[in-house]
Design a protein around this motif. Sequence first.
Motif, PDB file in Angstrom:
ATOM      1  N   GLN A 126       0.828  -1.189   0.000  1.00  0.00           N
ATOM      2  CA  GLN A 126       0.000   0.000   0.000  1.00  0.00           C
ATOM      3  C   GLN A 126       0.868   1.246   0.000  1.00  0.00           C
ATOM      4  N   LEU A 127       0.344   2.330  -0.552  1.00  0.00           N
ATOM      5  CA  LEU A 127       1.020   3.611  -0.495  1.00  0.00           C
ATOM      6  C   LEU A 127       0.538   4.351   0.742  1.00  0.00           C
ATOM      7  N   THR A 128       1.453   4.718   1.634  1.00  0.00           N
ATOM      8  CA  THR A 128       1.093   5.402   2.864  1.00  0.00           C
ATOM      9  C   THR A 128       1.578   6.848   2.800  1.00  0.00           C
ATOM     10  N   LEU A 129       0.678   7.797   2.911  1.00  0.00           N
ATOM     11  CA  LEU A 129       1.053   9.201   2.874  1.00  0.00           C
ATOM     12  C   LEU A 129       1.766   9.581   4.159  1.00  0.00           C
ATOM     13  N   VAL A 130       2.664  10.552   4.054  1.00  0.00           N
ATOM     14  CA  VAL A 130       3.392  10.991   5.240  1.00  0.00           C
ATOM     15  C   VAL A 130       3.141  12.466   5.555  1.00  0.00           C
ATOM     16  N   SER A 131       2.436  13.203   4.696  1.00  0.00           N
ATOM     17  CA  SER A 131       2.286  14.647   4.895  1.00  0.00           C
ATOM     18  C   SER A 131       0.849  15.072   5.172  1.00  0.00           C
ATOM     19  N   VAL A 132       0.019  14.158   5.638  1.00  0.00           N
ATOM     20  CA  VAL A 132      -1.348  14.497   6.019  1.00  0.00           C
ATOM     21  C   VAL A 132      -1.330  15.014   7.447  1.00  0.00           C
ATOM     22  N   ARG A 133      -2.130  16.036   7.732  1.00  0.00           N
ATOM     23  CA  ARG A 133      -2.128  16.637   9.055  1.00  0.00           C
ATOM     24  C   ARG A 133      -3.549  16.981   9.489  1.00  0.00           C
ATOM     25  N   SER A 134      -3.715  17.092  10.802  1.00  0.00           N
ATOM     26  CA  SER A 134      -4.928  17.650  11.395  1.00  0.00           C
ATOM     27  C   SER A 134      -4.475  18.522  12.551  1.00  0.00           C
ATOM     28  N   GLY A 135      -4.515  19.835  12.349  1.00  0.00           N
ATOM     29  CA  GLY A 135      -3.957  20.735  13.344  1.00  0.00           C
ATOM     30  C   GLY A 135      -2.462  20.514  13.460  1.00  0.00           C
ATOM     31  N   LYS A 136      -1.977  20.213  14.669  1.00  0.00           N
ATOM     32  CA  LYS A 136      -0.564  19.960  14.892  1.00  0.00           C
ATOM     33  C   LYS A 136      -0.200  18.485  14.770  1.00  0.00           C
ATOM     34  N   ALA A 137      -1.196  17.634  14.569  1.00  0.00           N
ATOM     35  CA  ALA A 137      -0.957  16.188  14.525  1.00  0.00           C
ATOM     36  C   ALA A 137      -0.518  15.761  13.129  1.00  0.00           C
TER      37      ALA A 137
END
Length: 312
Positions: free
Chosen positions: A187-198
């Motif tokens: 699977q391709l896993t994204l590394v630059s997704v965010r929610s606020g500071k998380a």
Amino acid sequence: MSPSRREIAAGLALWAAAPAAARAQSRLQAEDLEELSTEAAFDPALRLTGPVRVDERGPFQFVVDTGANRSVISDVLAERLGLPAGGPVELHGIAGASTVETARVREFEVAGLVTRNLQMPVLSRQRLGADGLLGLDGLGGRMVQMDFKRRRLRLFRSRPRTLSISRLTDDHRVPGETLPARLRFGQLTLVSVRSGKASISAVVDSGSQVTVGNSALRRQVRLRSLARDEAYREVPIFSVTSQTAYGELTILKTLEIGGSRILNLPVVFSDLHAFSLWGLQDTPALLLGADTLARYSILTLDFGRHQITFNP
């Protein structure tokens, strides 16, 4: 607006994380063809489906499932085609691993790309909601473009560095947001997704009807409560492998994918088996389902270059 209790029950996904892809030989029917393209559609759960041919028969509608390493065929279709049995295999679903029967397929074709000698898990059509799931083994390691706006499924050889995504999308006015990704169990896993500071690790799972987060994510993000008349929180998550898990539906205030931001996204929080399988149980993680992906006009997954492009 958050979904109603009835919509929650009907909208939760059937999805499966499959084991490693079966060994198969893929080829293009026309070796000089740079692009393969086919009309696509949406199933009742708004998942993108593509026409496939099985042993030169069809076409049949399979859900495009970027969260599955192996393609899956329904029991109804396997019986109709008289496919020979291939023996049992272990398949990973939302609540754990299950042993399921398989069928042997000589040729599996999507958009002119043929994969030979597949051993395909056979699952209930009632649970699948389609003739089958089109997993990564049926896509031949190509660059996959899911055009939700024009309802097209396009396959390319991995993009040359001189070829821009804008040429592939036929839309020069709206630039795509290209994010680096890493392979994990296919699977391709994204590394630059965010929610606020998380910071969040997110798996693109087009076979899932809904977006699912784990407890590690829930502890770090800001949530919005459901309206009083929609206070039904615990919801079932049904797996194609006949398993059932439970999660808590709530509203994620923000989700940032590259430079784009989604507000008030319904998310089901549950520590699914998949998070543990992929080693993501202790880090904030999301499965991005069709409800999130369809907010973009085009989604391009380049497996050769480990990149994913979101076009708003």
